[in-house]
Design a protein around this motif. Structure first.
Motif, PDB file in Angstrom:
ATOM      1  N   UNK A 283       0.861  -1.186   0.000  1.00 46.11           N
ATOM      2  CA  UNK A 283       0.000   0.000   0.000  1.00 46.11           C
ATOM      3  C   UNK A 283       0.895   1.232   0.000  1.00 46.11           C
ATOM      4  N   UNK A 284       0.669   2.127  -0.935  1.00 42.64           N
ATOM      5  CA  UNK A 284       1.467   3.351  -1.012  1.00 42.64           C
ATOM      6  C   UNK A 284       0.928   4.355   0.004  1.00 42.64           C
ATOM      7  N   UNK A 285       1.594   4.460   1.133  1.00 42.66           N
ATOM      8  CA  UNK A 285       1.202   5.410   2.176  1.00 42.66           C
ATOM      9  C   UNK A 285       2.425   5.743   3.017  1.00 42.66           C
ATOM     10  N   UNK A 286       2.284   6.702   3.889  1.00 42.39           N
ATOM     11  CA  UNK A 286       3.441   7.237   4.598  1.00 42.39           C
ATOM     12  C   UNK A 286       4.065   6.239   5.572  1.00 42.39           C
ATOM     13  N   UNK A 287       3.321   5.233   6.002  1.00 46.25           N
ATOM     14  CA  UNK A 287       3.854   4.262   6.955  1.00 46.25           C
ATOM     15  C   UNK A 287       4.394   2.988   6.306  1.00 46.25           C
ATOM     16  N   UNK A 288       4.246   2.855   4.991  1.00 42.71           N
ATOM     17  CA  UNK A 288       4.679   1.640   4.287  1.00 42.71           C
ATOM     18  C   UNK A 288       6.149   1.322   4.560  1.00 42.71           C
ATOM     19  N   UNK A 289       6.404   0.064   4.863  1.00 35.60           N
ATOM     20  CA  UNK A 289       7.777  -0.360   5.144  1.00 35.60           C
ATOM     21  C   UNK A 289       7.953  -1.821   4.764  1.00 35.60           C
ATOM     22  N   UNK A 290       9.189  -2.214   4.639  1.00 31.18           N
ATOM     23  CA  UNK A 290       9.547  -3.609   4.445  1.00 31.18           C
ATOM     24  C   UNK A 290      11.010  -3.767   4.811  1.00 31.18           C
ATOM     25  N   UNK A 291      11.484  -5.001   4.842  1.00 30.20           N
ATOM     26  CA  UNK A 291      12.885  -5.227   5.133  1.00 30.20           C
ATOM     27  C   UNK A 291      13.542  -6.010   4.014  1.00 30.20           C
ATOM     28  N   UNK A 292      14.823  -5.804   3.833  1.00 31.83           N
ATOM     29  CA  UNK A 292      15.559  -6.590   2.858  1.00 31.83           C
ATOM     30  C   UNK A 292      17.012  -6.684   3.291  1.00 31.83           C
ATOM     31  N   UNK A 293      17.703  -7.695   2.764  1.00 32.84           N
ATOM     32  CA  UNK A 293      19.091  -7.920   3.140  1.00 32.84           C
ATOM     33  C   UNK A 293      19.980  -6.790   2.641  1.00 32.84           C
ATOM     34  N   UNK A 294      21.089  -6.518   3.336  1.00 29.27           N
ATOM     35  CA  UNK A 294      21.922  -5.356   2.986  1.00 29.27           C
ATOM     36  C   UNK A 294      22.598  -5.434   1.625  1.00 29.27           C
ATOM     37  N   UNK A 295      22.572  -6.609   0.986  1.00 33.41           N
ATOM     38  CA  UNK A 295      23.161  -6.725  -0.343  1.00 33.41           C
ATOM     39  C   UNK A 295      22.094  -6.743  -1.434  1.00 33.41           C
ATOM     40  N   UNK A 296      20.844  -6.466  -1.075  1.00 34.58           N
ATOM     41  CA  UNK A 296      19.750  -6.509  -2.049  1.00 34.58           C
ATOM     42  C   UNK A 296      19.648  -5.223  -2.858  1.00 34.58           C
ATOM     43  N   UNK A 297      19.104  -5.361  -4.065  1.00 37.24           N
ATOM     44  CA  UNK A 297      18.885  -4.203  -4.919  1.00 37.24           C
ATOM     45  C   UNK A 297      18.065  -4.596  -6.127  1.00 37.24           C
ATOM     46  N   UNK A 298      17.504  -3.626  -6.795  1.00 39.17           N
ATOM     47  CA  UNK A 298      16.699  -3.866  -7.996  1.00 39.17           C
ATOM     48  C   UNK A 298      16.434  -2.512  -8.641  1.00 39.17           C
ATOM     49  N   UNK A 299      15.626  -2.512  -9.709  1.00 42.58           N
ATOM     50  CA  UNK A 299      15.418  -1.244 -10.406  1.00 42.58           C
ATOM     51  C   UNK A 299      14.414  -0.326  -9.709  1.00 42.58           C
ATOM     52  N   UNK A 300      14.019  -0.670  -8.467  1.00 47.13           N
ATOM     53  CA  UNK A 300      13.152   0.233  -7.706  1.00 47.13           C
ATOM     54  C   UNK A 300      13.681   0.490  -6.296  1.00 47.13           C
ATOM     55  N   UNK A 301      14.992   0.284  -6.097  1.00 47.07           N
ATOM     56  CA  UNK A 301      15.611   0.566  -4.808  1.00 47.07           C
ATOM     57  C   UNK A 301      16.596   1.710  -4.933  1.00 47.07           C
TER      58      UNK A 301
END
Length: 319
Positions: A283-301
């Motif tokens: 959900x696109x909102x001000x509280x949206x969050x998630x976690x990912x590993x420190x070596x992760x990346x993609x074309x939207x990070x």
């Protein structure tokens, strides 16, 4: 190890594709532009507020809301751009993790048919993410793509490790999660769904409109990442694209409620492939969050930087 998929966002540290296990490390670091508007930072005074949400659809640790405090700080007004990132690379000769490992994730619609024909792997639960050889910050969609016409777009394919290296070079740091949300709220707007208020506005952020992942109606004018200065500021403090466009790293470690043991860091803001409802993504909102590993990346990070504010605090915000 299994390839972890968090709905719309793949985790790159461990990749299990059709029985193969491939290690992925991501990258991208941005750099500071020569006194352009993209160098501007916005000051926030100290304050206390309730971080997160008490909505029933809270996920990934969004809720319950909790009282937090921040000390005076400054944050980049814009996401770090390709132009800034290139300056960092030229100055330090830094190699991002995506470059070292030779590939990165790209959303399927942006991958050429020629490249698609060479890809044999798929992501269980998120087939729209394709592992593209040669994709990194300078070639965001893989070989043949370029940032030549995207210098003021956010640098992407950025890992937490890459972002941290950039911040150190720029004499800044990644924002804490509390600072990030405080800035997104403009130092105010307690309890509001968006940085500007509670009402959804089509042309205030770059998100997915239509049936994901098949159809994007582009009502906001974009399909994929947009310039860092697209749209008008999202709040009264003048912050651009805090919600939508690209996920942004913070310095906070993420507590995995699913029981995963891998070390992860908090990402905030959502991206261009998230939606108002969040049925198949976030959900696109001000509280949206998630976690990912420190070596992760993609074309939207991507990311933006912060630093301690100098001088005395003018006032304290109590929300």
């Amino acid at each position: 190890m299994a390839w972890l998929v968090a709905f719309s966002q793949p985790s790159h540290r461990c990749l299990s594709l059709t029985g193969l296990v491939a290690l992925v490390l991501f990258s991208s670091v941005a750099a500071v532009s020569d006194k352009s508007k993209f160098d501007k930072m916005v000051r926030f005074e100290s304050g206390s507020y309730r971080l997160g949400t008490d909505e029933k659809d809270a996920r990934d640790g969004e809720g319950p809301s909790r009282l937090v405090s921040v000390k005076p700080f400054e944050m980049d007004q814009y996401s770090v751009t390709n132009e800034q990132f290139r300056k960092f690379i030229r100055d330090t000769k830094f190699r991002t993790e995506a470059e070292k490992f030779g590939w990165s994730f790209v959303l399927e619609p942006f991958v050429s048919e020629k490249i698609k024909a060479t890809i044999k792997e798929s992501v269980q639960g998120a087939p729209w993410w394709l592992p593209v050889k040669g994709a990194y910050w300078r070639q965001p969609f893989g070989p043949g793509s370029s940032i030549k016409e995207m210098m003021h777009y956010p640098a992407v394919h950025i890992s937490w490790n890459d972002a941290t290296a950039y911040c150190k070079w720029a004499k800044k740091r990644l924002p804490t999660e509390a600072e990030w949300e405080f800035a997104a709220r403009g130092g105010g707007q307690q309890g509001k769904k968006y940085p500007w208020g509670n009402k959804y506005e089509k042309k205030r952020m770059n998100i997915w409109q239509g049936e994901f992942p098949d159809t994007n109606t582009k009502e906001d004018g974009y399909h994929g990442v947009c310039p860092a200065d697209a749209f008008k500021p999202q709040n009264e403090k003048g912050m651009y694209n805090m919600i939508g466009n690209v996920w942004e790293w913070t310095s906070d470690q993420f507590r995995d409620e699913s029981g995963g043991q891998e070390k992860k860091y908090v990402l905030r803001g959502g991206s261009y492939l998230d939606t108002v409802e969040g049925e198949k993504n976030h959900i696109a909102r001000v509280t949206t969050r998630m976690g990912n590993t420190p070596d992760s990346g993609s074309d939207n990070l991507g990311f933006r930087c912060a630093k301690k504010a100098k001088g005395k605090s003018k006032s304290k915000t109590e929300l």
